[in-house]
Design an enzyme around this catalytic site. Structure first.
Site, mmCIF file in Angstrom:
data_model
loop_
_atom_site.group_PDB
_atom_site.id
_atom_site.type_symbol
_atom_site.label_atom_id
_atom_site.label_comp_id
_atom_site.label_asym_id
_atom_site.label_seq_id
_atom_site.Cartn_x
_atom_site.Cartn_y
_atom_site.Cartn_z
ATOM 1 N N ASP B 422 147.500 62.264 94.646
ATOM 2 C CA ASP B 422 148.727 62.673 94.013
ATOM 3 C C ASP B 422 148.689 62.107 92.594
ATOM 4 O O ASP B 422 148.526 60.906 92.433
ATOM 5 C CB ASP B 422 149.863 62.035 94.809
ATOM 6 C CG ASP B 422 151.189 62.660 94.490
ATOM 7 O OD1 ASP B 422 151.173 63.697 93.817
ATOM 8 O OD2 ASP B 422 152.211 62.111 94.902
ATOM 9 N N ASP B 703 153.531 59.025 97.638
ATOM 10 C CA ASP B 703 154.511 57.949 97.615
ATOM 11 C C ASP B 703 155.929 58.433 97.856
ATOM 12 O O ASP B 703 156.822 57.642 98.059
ATOM 13 C CB ASP B 703 154.436 57.172 96.293
ATOM 14 C CG ASP B 703 154.590 58.089 95.094
ATOM 15 O OD1 ASP B 703 154.779 59.294 95.305
ATOM 16 O OD2 ASP B 703 154.524 57.608 93.959
ATOM 17 N N ASP B 707 156.258 63.710 100.666
ATOM 18 C CA ASP B 707 154.834 63.682 100.964
ATOM 19 C C ASP B 707 154.587 63.446 102.450
ATOM 20 O O ASP B 707 153.461 63.563 102.915
ATOM 21 C CB ASP B 707 154.137 62.547 100.190
ATOM 22 C CG ASP B 707 154.181 62.767 98.691
ATOM 23 O OD1 ASP B 707 154.371 63.927 98.292
ATOM 24 O OD2 ASP B 707 154.018 61.803 97.943
#
Lengths: 379, 973
Positions: B422, B703, B707
């Site tokens: 990410d 995070d 997600d």
């Protein structure tokens, strides 16, 4: 006597092959409009509704290429506002020169290119009758769809025209065929009568030769909307439609997706400029100009003119005149026609517009190869 | 179509009272599913109920002791019940209720709340009892008993238990007791190590102790967020987490960072007045505060409408639970291997039984001997070595700041083939930073001077963040970045703000993207910052260097060009301007006549080690994929900076609606991509699934709350512990506590070392056990009464399996561990070529033990002395051989570094002691059925014991020489 029937075709905005051409040229426009003067090559393929866009340039993409591709698709009626899901774009970006660089003035070419240009007095924009008529019909189809006059018509359609020639002049329209996708079901008869009324009749009204008793009109609506979800597309697959519709000889390479350093794009425009100048200057009724470049030389190795016996002076003399009044060096062509600057000059969109309805005979776009003062210098 | 009957099948239940029930009649009938769900949610029996029309399954959370029949009955009545007409006033608020659409009065009355005085203490207490604490139930917390029972679920253990039962039945009570002891030892070992891992994970994840402020009985009260109840009047405080879903009663300049829920990084303005559309997504419900989001600035009051599992983020968490995690590679392989071992030992027993039967021996005696062989065949150390190796790897990772939720993840980590990163939060710090300031008309000339100083002061004054000794606090990342920059440039922000108090502020709007502040004290009265183009339009002067002059058209063009250059970095750019006097007559919104000061460019910079991390992943043969919401040009520039594509062309998949793409097509192209751009958080799950399609072991970092599903579906879900949301940490199976990428790379190395160590230990265990089978069969075939006793074999296994196996398993990572490609999923844990070496070695060990056996036979005949000689050479032979198992490839063995692994040395020393112990302890001698040896016999046995290790080293010499002859360089690492 030289009598024959010849066919040409054109595609509307939403045909996958043309979508690929438009995306590729939109990339060129974007780079050039942002002031990039390095080589850029863009190639596109579409399958299953996914656009695969490969861009090769030594510079970082100055624009959002994914968004650009989606804008082109949205403009053609796929995935824009209220048109269903936004298409996915797979980008491949590679560095390194695209093998170009030869288009800058003073830089030598290494690519061998033979380009053909043609012009004739068959239509107002000096294009062969069948391809000019095809483009006209395709353009009217798009206009009718966007204007809501053919609500069932999908953006993806193909137009084919067959014309009979006598002594290399079009004498009759033998057939017009329109194959199109449909947004909602429509019978072949209804589709035919609507297209005839809304598109074909206005198109053929002031056209010679026009429709006659013998002219066969076929409209083939498909059961689905066609388009990029249904069939695949590829940049440069319709290079005959982009040029003279198979009426004369042509080189194979695609035109779309290449920056002005690419001889195989630039020389096609230069050859058309020369051919059209010959016809405009009334030196011949039709003319084919062949420019051949050998790797290592910047100027053409030969300039060949064929007027099919319609020239007022000999073909050799015409060729000699051409090379006298024109600079056919690749860099000089790009410079003279301002090929690097046109996207910026025209508000960021120039090449992309060439990617539909043909690159040549585009008087509507004021293309420098069609609107040129070469005829005066030649006369 | 026929109407399906109301079949109900309980698919799964946990000790905590969670039921998963299949109801085929609900499949593909979303209306019915919604109806049943709403009925179930009103049922006091259940704390939570979810009905999924896609799978036709119902997930129910009941009390821990609720009997299954009661659950089924409740569900059956729900299936037949009509749709409820009216909401019962006194039940749990509907999870699906659209609080953002209700008029505020209705919210207040339905929750019996008070927008001024809040709840009374008694009301709060009774509500807490009714609704339960405001906390998420711990996801699948395995009970101790279940964890212990799990330890008995392997095939080798099963075989041992069967053999113990048979021993007991045939009168071998001491054998049975010894066998069961070994099994229990294994189980306790595994239980303790796994239990410790679970405990350390949970200690990190508990966030229910955060404190919140609410109004109760008209007074502000601070309490644990777990004690919050629906109807509470909540007071949002900047910098704190919203503890529950709440409907805004009033707010002043309230902004909330909802990025963990929506992925949108700019704080969202919360406002009571705004109209909220019926189908507004979570991010657009401007009159709601959602649990898990972060208050950025402002103040207000809000009525809590949903707590615990009923909050929006909890519902997303439940979505997470629908994504299933694939099995860890080594688990499947150990199962397969265990099965094969059982087959091999059954075969050996069968052969042995046949031989005995043909010889006409008594069935009972033959049976006892067959049992001995079965014991020999089962590598007792196998389950404990595998479990412990992983547990120790886990412990070692924990010391390095890597928390691993499931023990087998250690190994998945080593098998990682592809890692999805990410961008925001993993590759960057999710923290903006001013990287360039431009005053005047050029990018390099304008440093210093009055313009720069003035711009810094404006940046400090025209700022919503709060200065503190460790940097700016609150507000948005942009504001903090600007204030920090001003402070770093030497401005005492707090003092300046005291000296120049802000008298008025005009917030930016989408039409007027400028923030204007008015200040008292000496200096320019008006400070403005905002979008450069809009700001420039209102400027008439330019502070160029030290002098102020009128702004020309050419200046404007130049400034806009500078702005474009900075924006193209790519960076977020803001312009700054000031005006000496406050306007008196004109409307402040139409303020003009400003003096242009300059531009500041901010980026969310890559972490320092990001590029090296990517490179280390590539060297280790692990593919990297960056996922970002950025548009493709920005994503492409970052990918180049990271060198994500190596020397290959960069491939970006740019998709605002990835999940609508045909999964087959996505699966086909996903593996080719280096970057996914313009991806919304929800699409991450599609990406992970697409990448897993060809069987790859896929890791995913994240995070945010959104997600969760992707982290859960990935083979290795990695959460960033320091900055990540609690939910992400909850569902991830790896938590990187310090957020450093280097730690992540370490984790992979450790994971690989664990797998290699398991492999070496397994190969060692299988080779030595095979040697015991060979010895057993040879002895049985040679003559009656020659075979070792079962206890002897169990003793050999005990001394030569568990400790040396563990010693091998504790080795440090090989030096080249991160220079090797990852192994492919489906690769056998022991490759076929290793089996050749193992057969050779086990043959050597067996032959070396059989020589003393036959010498003994000749001198003493079958009996305790001969058995003693065989026992000594076989047990010590296996132990010495362990030293040569430290490298899988014999050519990489270094004779001078055989003793480098101290743990192994200690293990071997202990084992050698244990192996010779029975010779000196008479009761043990009797248990094993051996006799003491004289010097000659002992010498012969010891020679036999040394032979296998010497044989391996000799073979290494030969193969190295052969390679030299062939002219091939060899690695000796």
């Amino acid at each position: 006597m030289r009598d024959f029937v010849i066919t040409s075709e054109s595609l509307t905005l939403g045909h996958p092959d043309k979508l690929c051409d438009q995306i590729s040229d939109a990339v060129i426009d974007a780079y050039l409009a942002e002031g990039v003067r390095e080589s850029v090559i863009a190639e596109c393929a579409i399958a299953s509704g996914v656009a695969f866009l490969s861009v090769r340039s030594p510079v970082e993409a100055p624009v959002d290429l994914g968004g650009l591709a989606r804008r082109v698709l949205g403009n053609a009626g796929y995935g824009g506002e209220g048109q269903g899901k936004a298409p996915t774009v797979m980008l491949e970006m590679s560095r390194g020169t695209a093998g170009g660089g030869e288009g800058r003035a003073g830089v030598e070419t290494w690519r061998m290119v033979t380009a053909f240009g043609y012009a004739c007095d068959q239509t107002a924009n000096a294009m062969p009758y069948p391809v000019a008529l095809s483009h006209d019909i395709a353009r009217r189809l798009d206009a009718a769809r966007i204007g809501g006059r053919l609500s069932w018509l999908s953006p993806d359609a193909q137009v084919q025209v067959a014309a009979r020639f006598e002594d290399r002049r079009p004498v009759s329209l033998r057939a017009v065929a329109v194959t199109c996708g449909t947004l909602h079901p429509v019978t072949a008869e209804a589709a035919q009568s609507e297209i005839e009324e809304v598109v074909l009749e206005p198109a053929l009204e002031r056209c010679t030769p026009g429709m006659d008793a013998e002219t066969r009109v076929v409209v083939m609506p498909s059961d689905d909307p066609a388009g990029p979800e249904r069939h695949s597309g590829l940049t440069g697959r319709k290079s005959a439609d982009d040029a003279y519709g198979s009426f004369v000889r042509r080189g194979g390479p695609a035109l779309s997706g290449k920056d002005p350093s690419r001889a195989d794009r630039v020389c096609v425009y230069a050859a058309r400029e020369a051919a059209r100048a010959i016809v405009s200057a009334d030196l011949a009724r039709e003319a084919e100009v062949q420019l051949s470049y050998i790797g290592g030389d910047e100027a053409p190795a030969s300039i060949e003119v064929d007027t099919y016996g319609s020239g007022r002076i000999s073909d050799q003399k015409l060729a000699a005149r051409l090379s006298e009044v024109t600079d056919f060096r690749i860099g000089a062509i790009a410079e003279r026609m301002r090929l690097w600057d046109l996207p910026g000059d025209r508000g960021g969109s120039f090449y992309r517009r060439l990617a539909t309805y043909g690159h040549l005979g585009r008087d509507d776009l004021q293309t420098p190869w069609d609107i040129s003062d070469l005829a005066h210098r030649l006369a | 179509m026929t109407q399906p009957g109301f079949e109900i099948e309980v698919a799964h239940r946990t000790g905590g009272g969670r039921f998963r029930v299949r109801c085929p009649c609900l499949r593909a009938r979303p209306d019915a599913a919604a109806r049943v769900e709403s009925v179930l949610q009103r049922d006091p029996l259940f704390r939570a109920a979810t009905v999924r029309a896609a799978s036709g399954s119902v997930v129910l959370q009941a009390g821990p002791d609720t009997p299954e029949e009661q659950v089924v009955a409740a569900l059956r009545s729900a299936l037949t019940a009509p749709a409820p007409q009216h909401r019962d006033q006194d039940t749990t608020p509907d999870t699906g209720r659209k609080w953002h659409l209700c008029p505020l009065e209705e919210v207040v009355s339905s929750l019996d709340a008070d927008t001024e005085a809040g709840l009374s203490a008694e009301a709060a207490k009774s509500r807490l009892a009714r609704h339960g604490p405001n906390a998420l139930p711990k996801a699948e917390q395995t009970s101790s008993l279940a964890l212990f029972a799990d330890q008995f679920k392997s095939l080798p253990v099963g075989m041992l238990l069967v053999s113990a039962t048979i021993s007991a039945a045939t009168g071998g009570v001491s054998d049975a007791v010894a066998t069961v002891s070994v099994v229990m030892l294994n189980a306790v070992f595994g239980f303790v190590t796994e239990g410790q891992a679970e405990a350390s994970i949970h200690s990190l994840m508990d966030s229910s102790r955060e404190s919140v402020t609410v109004i109760r009985d008209g007074q502000p009260v601070t309490l644990r967020s777990a004690d919050l109840v629906p109807g509470d009047l909540y007071v949002p405080r900047p910098g704190t987490r919203v503890p529950a879903d709440a409907r805004l009663v009033r707010g002043r300049r309230l902004k909330v960072d909802e990025s963990m829920l929506t992925g949108e990084t700019d704080p969202v303005t919360k406002d009571t007045g705004a109209e909220v559309a019926e189908d507004a997504p979570i991010g657009a419900r401007t009159n709601m505060l959602h649990a898990g989001t972060l208050v950025a600035q402002g103040e207000g009051r809000a009525i809590v409408v949903a707590t615990g599992v009923h909050t929006a983020s909890a519902r997303i968490a439940q979505l997470s639970e629908t994504a299933t995690r694939p099995k860890a590679p080594v688990e499947a392989e150990l199962d397969r291997l265990g099965g094969r071992l059982v087959k091999a030992s059954l075969l050996a027993c069968g052969m042995f039984f046949g031989i005995g039967w043909m010889r006409g021996a008594g069935l009972a005696a033959v049976f006892k001997d067959a049992l001995a062989l079965a014991v020999a065949a089962v590598p007792e150390g196998l389950p404990v070595v595998a479990t412990t190796t992983m547990a120790l790897g886990l412990r070692r990772m924990e010391r390095k700041g890597i928390l691993v939720r499931r023990i087998d993840t250690v190994e998945s980590m080593g098998a990682l083939q592809l890692i999805c990163l990410d961008k925001t939060g993993t590759l960057t710090r999710n923290r903006l930073e001013v990287v360039e300031t431009v005053t005047g008309l050029s990018r390099d000339g304008g440093a210093g001077g009055a313009a720069e100083a003035q711009m810094l002061r404006v940046a400090a004054l025209n700022n919503e963040a709060t200065p503190s000794h460790d940097g700016a606090q609150g507000s948005s990342a942009t504001e903090r970045a600007l204030m920090n920059h001003a402070a770093q440039a030497g401005i005492d922000v707090a003092a300046l703000r005291g000296e120049r108090p802000q008298t008025r502020m005009i917030e930016r709007t989408s039409e007027r993207p400028l923030m204007i502040t008015f200040h008292g004290g000496p200096g320019p009265a008006v400070a403005v910052k905002g979008a450069p183009e809009a700001l420039l339009q209102r400027c008439t002067h330019l502070l160029d260097g030290d002098e102020t002059r009128a702004l020309t058209e050419a200046d404007r063009d130049r400034i806009l060009a500078l702005n474009d250059e900075l924006a193209g970095r790519p960076a977020r750019v803001l312009g700054f301007a000031s005006r000496s006097s406050a306007p008196d007559d004109e409307a402040p919104e139409d303020l003009s006549g400003l003096t242009w000061l300059g531009l500041m460019a901010m980026v969310d910079p890559l972490r320092p080690g990001a590029r090296q991390f990517i490179e280390s992943m590539h060297v280790a043969g692990i593919g990297t994929v960056m996922i970002t919401g950025d548009q493709s040009a920005t994503a492409g520039a970052i990918a180049r900076e990271l060198n994500l594509s190596g020397d290959k062309p960069l491939r970006i998949i740019d998709a605002p609606e990835l999940s609508s793409l045909d999964p087959e097509v996505l699966g086909g192209v996903a593996r080719q991509a280096h970057v996914f751009s313009r991806v919304s958080a929800q699409d991450k799950l599609s990406i992970v699934r697409a990448l897993q399609k060809d069987g790859s072991v896929v890791g995913m970092t994240g995070d945010g709350v959104n997600d969760g599903p992707a982290l859960k579906a990935a083979d290795v879900g990695i959460a960033m512990g320091a900055s990540g949301s609690a939910l992400a940490r909850d569902v991830a199976n790896v938590v990187i506590r310090d957020d450093e990428l280097e730690t992540l790379s370490d984790a992979v190395a450790q994971g690989r070392a664990v797998y290699r160590n398991i492999r070496r230990a397994l190969e060692f265990l299988i080779s030595t056990n095979m040697s015991e089978i060979i010895v057993g069969i040879a002895e049985a075939a040679h003559g009656p009464g020659e075979l070792e006793t079962p206890m002897e074999l169990l003793w050999i296994n005990l001394v030569s399996d568990v400790l040396p196996g563990l010693g091998l398993a504790l080795a440090d990572p090989d030096e080249d561990v991160m220079r090797q490609p990852p192994r492919a999923r489906g690769d056998p844990v022991i490759p076929p070529e290793d089996f050749r070496r193992m057969s050779l070695d086990s043959g050597t060990i067996a032959a070396a033990a059989l020589v003393p056996h036959f010498v003994g036979l000749a001198r003493f005949g079958p009996g305790p002395q001969t058995r003693g000689m065989t026992f000594l050479s076989l047990s010590l032979g296996q132990l010495f051989y362990t030293l040569t198992c430290q490298r899988t490839d014999v050519r990489k063995l270094r004779p001078d570094r055989l003793l480098e692994n101290r743990m192994l040395d200690a293990a071997l020393l202990t084992s050698v002691g244990t192996a010779v112990l029975p010779f000196f302890v008479p009761p043990l001698r009797r248990l094993l059925g051996i006799a003491p040896l004289n010097a000659g016999a002992a010498a012969i046995s010891l020679a036999g014991a040394a032979a296998p290790a010497v044989g391996v080293l000799a073979r290494r010499g030969v193969s190295l020489q052969l390679e030299t002859v062939e002219g091939q360089p060899c690695e000796t690492s």
